[in-house]
Scaffold this motif. Structure first.
Motif, short mmCIF file in Angstrom:
data_model
loop_
_atom_site.label_atom_id
_atom_site.label_comp_id
_atom_site.label_asym_id
_atom_site.label_seq_id
_atom_site.Cartn_x
_atom_site.Cartn_y
_atom_site.Cartn_z
N TYR A 64 0.81 -1.21 0.00
CA TYR A 64 0.00 0.00 0.00
C TYR A 64 0.85 1.27 0.00
CZ TYR A 64 -3.66 -3.34 0.83
OH TYR A 64 -4.52 -4.40 0.69
N VAL A 68 1.56 -0.26 7.11
CA VAL A 68 0.21 -0.55 7.60
C VAL A 68 0.35 -1.11 9.01
CG1 VAL A 68 -1.90 -1.89 7.25
CG2 VAL A 68 -0.65 -0.99 5.26
N ASP A 70 -1.49 -2.46 12.53
CA ASP A 70 -2.69 -3.07 13.10
C ASP A 70 -2.82 -2.64 14.57
OD1 ASP A 70 -4.70 -4.72 14.04
OD2 ASP A 70 -3.93 -6.54 13.11
N GLN A 99 -0.69 3.85 7.67
CA GLN A 99 -2.10 3.50 7.59
C GLN A 99 -2.45 2.58 8.75
OE1 GLN A 99 -5.24 2.83 3.95
NE2 GLN A 99 -3.08 2.52 3.58
N ILE A 101 -5.21 -0.06 10.64
CA ILE A 101 -6.37 -0.94 10.48
C ILE A 101 -6.78 -1.44 11.86
CG2 ILE A 101 -5.78 -1.63 8.12
CD1 ILE A 101 -4.58 -4.21 9.28
N HIS A 103 -8.86 -0.18 13.89
CA HIS A 103 -8.73 1.03 14.70
C HIS A 103 -9.96 1.33 15.53
CE1 HIS A 103 -11.00 2.12 11.21
NE2 HIS A 103 -9.93 1.97 10.43
N LEU A 273 -6.97 1.33 0.92
CA LEU A 273 -7.13 0.07 1.62
C LEU A 273 -8.48 0.13 2.33
CD1 LEU A 273 -6.18 -2.61 2.85
CD2 LEU A 273 -4.89 -1.30 4.54
N GLY A 276 -9.07 1.00 6.04
CA GLY A 276 -7.89 1.65 6.59
C GLY A 276 -8.07 3.15 6.75
#
Length: 370
Positions: A64, A68, A70, A99, A101, A103, A273, A276
């Motif tokens: 991406y 990213v 988490d 980014q 995810i 969240h 994404l 995201g």
């Protein structure tokens, strides 16, 4: 009444006249796009030095384009939180973008927010134009290019913006078609920003609530951007290269590509994404962190797709200035081994630097660097 724009010889071209006509038409770039034009008005054509590097690069950093991270189970254990904090610190120190995810915001809420902003921008002209104005410092504003009269060339996007804090608008000021979603989004996205700012604070060796105590999230501006199809995407951009002036920015985008950030000497695609949220550091955060966190240039390419690009942005910034009226690197981060690399500056300097010119890159940072 239809508005026409001159694309003839340079001698007959009056840029400010055309900018004013476009602004007063309240049609926005969506109106231009919908009119079926095949060439863009000249005041949208960007200078050659900007256009020369608009090639779409291949993303080498990750699938991406940016890290990213988490956030799931962030507080399940000290070890888990430490690991996430280190990822956030690394991304903020090197990329200035990442980014997140898992969240805590439901994908359905994100999709509804995008749909509501799309619905606003796709209303009939006579409905939408009621909100068209230029008052950048308060309330709710629909306009094309907040820096239209200050920039060298206009960019191909329209925006609905709202100052949500510390002095929120009357709810009725927000267009009804997206009112519920805008109000709800502020709550959701602020919760995400608070998590991220805790991690950023800890990454500097500070208490997790330090940034919140300093009101670093207290000033919040919402923007719902719409990038319609552009018939000549090689001659303009969706948004010019710039850095954000504040603390952090949280961005939600639909599936249409276009966002790019500068990594080294290369422009990297920040690919959508689903689910995201994109976080990027602002100039203010780079300064108060004494350069530990990086505010990075980013831009949006003009949209060559028939499907519009939608981005939902929340800008977070300082709400309460120090009693002295100055801000600079946090004293807790300074030592003989790590002296300040930026001088203190005033709220007036900060405001003037943003509102007295078009969007640009790190001009405040450059001015106050020691």
């Amino acid at each position: 009444m239809a508005t026409t724009f001159d694309n003839t010889t340079p001698t007959s071209y009056n840029r400010m006249k055309e900018v004013k006509e476009f602004d007063e038409s309240k049609m926005g770039v969506k109106g231009l796009s919908d009119s079926g034009i095949t060439s863009i008005p000249r005041f949208f054509v960007q200078p050659p030095e900007l256009l020369s590097d608009l090639k779409r690069p291949s993303s080498k950093s990750s699938r991406y384009g940016i890290p990213v991270i988490d956030l799931s189970s962030m507080d399940s254990s000290p070890l888990r939180r430490q690991k996430i904090m280190e990822q956030v610190k690394e991304a903020a120190s090197t990329f200035g973008f990442f980014q997140v995810i898992n969240h805590g915001v439901a994908i359905s809420v994100m999709d509804e927010t995008i749909a509501a902003i799309k619905a606003f921008h796709e209303q009939p002209h006579d409905v939408k134009s009621r909100y068209y104005k230029r008052d950048e410092m308060k309330g709710v504003m629909f306009a094309s290019n907040i820096d239209l009269y200050r920039s060298k060339a206009a960019a191909w996007h329209d925006s609905l913006s709202a100052w949500m804090a510390p002095e929120p608008p009357c709810t009725e000021e927000i267009p009804e078609v997206c009112r519920k979603e805008v109000v709800a989004w502020e709550t959701h996205v602020t919760a995400v920003a608070e998590k991220v700012m805790e991690l950023l604070s800890e990454g500097l060796g500070l208490e997790k609530d330090k940034f919140k105590e300093l009101s670093f999230l207290g000033n919040r501006v919402f923007a719902g951007n719409y990038y319609p199809y552009c018939p000549q995407p090689d001659l303009t951009v969706g948004i010019v290269p710039h850095t954000d002036p504040g603390m952090v920015t949280v961005l939600l985008q639909n599936g249409v590509e276009g966002l790019q950030m500068k990594h080294g000497e290369e422009w990297v695609d920040v690919k959508p994404l689903h689910g995201g949220l994109i976080i990027n550091m602002g100039d203010f955060l780079q300064i108060v962190s004494n350069g530990e966190y990086k505010s990075i240039q980013h831009r949006v390419l003009a949209n060559s797709s028939k499907e519009p690009r939608i981005s939902i942005v929340m800008f977070f910034n300082l709400a309460i200035w120090k009693g002295s009226g100055y801000y600079g690197p946090l004293p807790e981060l300074l030592s003989p081994e790590k002296p300040a690399i930026y001088r203190d500056f005033t709220v007036q300097e900060f405001s003037d630097n943003f509102y007295n010119k078009g969007l640009d890159s790190k001009s405040l940072i450059d001015k106050i660097k020691i």
